[in-house]
Design a protein around this motif. Structure first.
Motif, PDB file in Angstrom:
ATOM      1  N   VAL A  92      29.678 -47.037   2.043  1.00  0.00           N
ATOM      2  CA  VAL A  92      30.085 -48.182   1.232  1.00  0.00           C
ATOM      3  C   VAL A  92      31.593 -48.365   1.292  1.00  0.00           C
ATOM      4  O   VAL A  92      32.353 -47.414   1.082  1.00  0.00           O
ATOM      5  CB  VAL A  92      29.646 -47.988  -0.229  1.00  0.00           C
ATOM      6  CG1 VAL A  92      30.189 -49.111  -1.114  1.00  0.00           C
ATOM      7  CG2 VAL A  92      28.127 -47.911  -0.322  1.00  0.00           C
ATOM      8  N   PRO A 100      34.529 -50.189  -0.593  1.00  0.00           N
ATOM      9  CA  PRO A 100      34.854 -50.936  -1.818  1.00  0.00           C
ATOM     10  C   PRO A 100      35.513 -52.280  -1.486  1.00  0.00           C
ATOM     11  O   PRO A 100      36.371 -52.361  -0.603  1.00  0.00           O
ATOM     12  CB  PRO A 100      35.822 -50.000  -2.549  1.00  0.00           C
ATOM     13  CG  PRO A 100      35.438 -48.635  -2.066  1.00  0.00           C
ATOM     14  CD  PRO A 100      35.084 -48.828  -0.616  1.00  0.00           C
ATOM     15  N   THR A 143      29.133 -49.215  -7.009  1.00  0.00           N
ATOM     16  CA  THR A 143      30.198 -48.540  -6.253  1.00  0.00           C
ATOM     17  C   THR A 143      31.022 -47.649  -7.169  1.00  0.00           C
ATOM     18  O   THR A 143      31.579 -46.638  -6.739  1.00  0.00           O
ATOM     19  CB  THR A 143      31.100 -49.583  -5.557  1.00  0.00           C
ATOM     20  OG1 THR A 143      30.296 -50.334  -4.627  1.00  0.00           O
ATOM     21  CG2 THR A 143      32.246 -48.935  -4.819  1.00  0.00           C
ATOM     22  N   TRP A 165      36.223 -44.450  -8.030  1.00  0.00           N
ATOM     23  CA  TRP A 165      36.907 -44.642  -6.748  1.00  0.00           C
ATOM     24  C   TRP A 165      38.424 -44.532  -6.892  1.00  0.00           C
ATOM     25  O   TRP A 165      39.094 -43.988  -6.005  1.00  0.00           O
ATOM     26  CB  TRP A 165      36.535 -46.007  -6.163  1.00  0.00           C
ATOM     27  CG  TRP A 165      37.089 -46.221  -4.776  1.00  0.00           C
ATOM     28  CD1 TRP A 165      36.558 -45.757  -3.607  1.00  0.00           C
ATOM     29  CD2 TRP A 165      38.281 -46.933  -4.430  1.00  0.00           C
ATOM     30  NE1 TRP A 165      37.337 -46.143  -2.545  1.00  0.00           N
ATOM     31  CE2 TRP A 165      38.402 -46.866  -3.020  1.00  0.00           C
ATOM     32  CE3 TRP A 165      39.251 -47.613  -5.153  1.00  0.00           C
ATOM     33  CZ2 TRP A 165      39.454 -47.472  -2.332  1.00  0.00           C
ATOM     34  CZ3 TRP A 165      40.305 -48.201  -4.472  1.00  0.00           C
ATOM     35  CH2 TRP A 165      40.406 -48.135  -3.076  1.00  0.00           C
ATOM     36  N   VAL A 182      30.186 -43.679  -0.802  1.00  0.00           N
ATOM     37  CA  VAL A 182      31.374 -44.511  -0.958  1.00  0.00           C
ATOM     38  C   VAL A 182      32.574 -43.872  -0.263  1.00  0.00           C
ATOM     39  O   VAL A 182      32.909 -42.706  -0.510  1.00  0.00           O
ATOM     40  CB  VAL A 182      31.699 -44.744  -2.447  1.00  0.00           C
ATOM     41  CG1 VAL A 182      32.928 -45.655  -2.587  1.00  0.00           C
ATOM     42  CG2 VAL A 182      30.495 -45.337  -3.169  1.00  0.00           C
TER      43      VAL A 182
END
Length: 285
Positions: free
Chosen positions: A120, A122, A169, A174, A232
């Motif tokens: 993934v 972002p 996400t 993150w 991610v």
């Protein structure tokens, strides 16, 4: 075609091979085979792009009533890919600096095969056009600083319009994460941008979905059903550049019959997934 100017802008941020499909609409009510001037127009608009590393395919509409074949175009671009991994992205996004280098470094640290790993990326967006491209963040720290500014022009992608599209996400995680992490909060509205390993068993986009809407959600749904794990990436990202809405987006927003058609197609698609991947108790027709 309405994003061709944006494509010339985003092209500056790519250094590796790129496969692009362009849809060329028509206003003709009769079959339109006048391709020559359209080819010349595309060539003129893209003259600044280093086409030595680009593979560009134009898909021409036949009549004004043709549906936008978005899933077909995504699949066509994938078939053109010759690299080991592919980033599935729309033309109106710019990628973070050294994207390929940083992704390759992450893959090198993973011991298991990545055949069923969906990486993934972002996504963020500029809320208004940027006047100074030198302000585009070059590092994750710069990105976080811009996001935290009170009057920031930058935000997580579609956080207001469609918060479920990228919520899984987990942007809060993150911002501080140093290593890739697994998505824990998948929902059937999740539609992140992905890096996938190019291999024969990667599910393609379902070409029943035309126009805007559902096509990416459905693709992510099938990847999930097929056993893919969403991981991610923590040191790369993409940023969406603002632009005028496509006519196909307007049609989806304004035409209740189009939205109903998409919803019915989604129900049919989900039923097919249940039987294809033997999900739940309803596994036989």
């Amino acid at each position: 075609m309405d994003r061709i100017n944006t494509l010339t802008q985003t092209a500056k941020y790519w250094s590796g091979p790129v496969c692009v499909t362009l849809y060329v609409p028509t206003q003709s009510t009769e079959p339109d085979t006048n391709y020559d001037w359209k080819r010349k127009y595309i060539k003129k608009k893209l003259h600044g792009i280093n086409t030595a590393t680009w593979n560009i395919i134009a898909v021409y509409a036949n009549t004004v009533t043709d549906e936008y074949p978005i899933s077909y175009m995504r699949n066509l671009a994938e078939r053109l890919v010759k690299t080991k991994y592919m980033l599935l992205l729309d033309a109106d996004f710019i990628i973070s600096p050294d994207f390929t280098k940083k992704f390759t470094e992450v893959v090198a640290t993973l011991s298991s095969t990545q055949d069923k790993v969906a990486f993934v990326v972002p996504a963020f967006e500029y809320l208004e056009e940027i006047e100074n491209e030198s302000l585009i963040p070059q590092t994750k720290d710069q990105l976080k600083v811009q996001l935290s500014t009170k009057s920031s022009n930058l935000a997580p992608f579609r956080i207001q319009e469609s918060p479920e599209a990228h919520r899984a996400t987990d942007y809060d995680m993150w911002y501080t994460a140093k290593k890739p992490y697994v998505v824990e909060m998948y929902t059937d509205k999740y539609e992140p941008y992905l890096v996938l390993r190019k291999w024969n068993n990667v599910p393609s986009f379902d070409e029943r979905f035309t126009g805007d809407g559902i096509n990416k959600v459905a693709h992510i749904m099938e990847l999930k059903a097929a056993g893919f794990q969403f991981v991610v990436l923590t040191d790369v990202w993409v940023i969406h550049l603002p632009h005028k809405r496509k006519q196909f987006t307007e049609k989806l927003l304004q035409d209740p019959l189009q939205r109903l058609h998409n919803r019915l197609t989604r129900f049919e698609f989900v039923a097919d997934l249940i039987f294809k991947y033997k999900l739940g108790p309803c596994t036989a027709r």
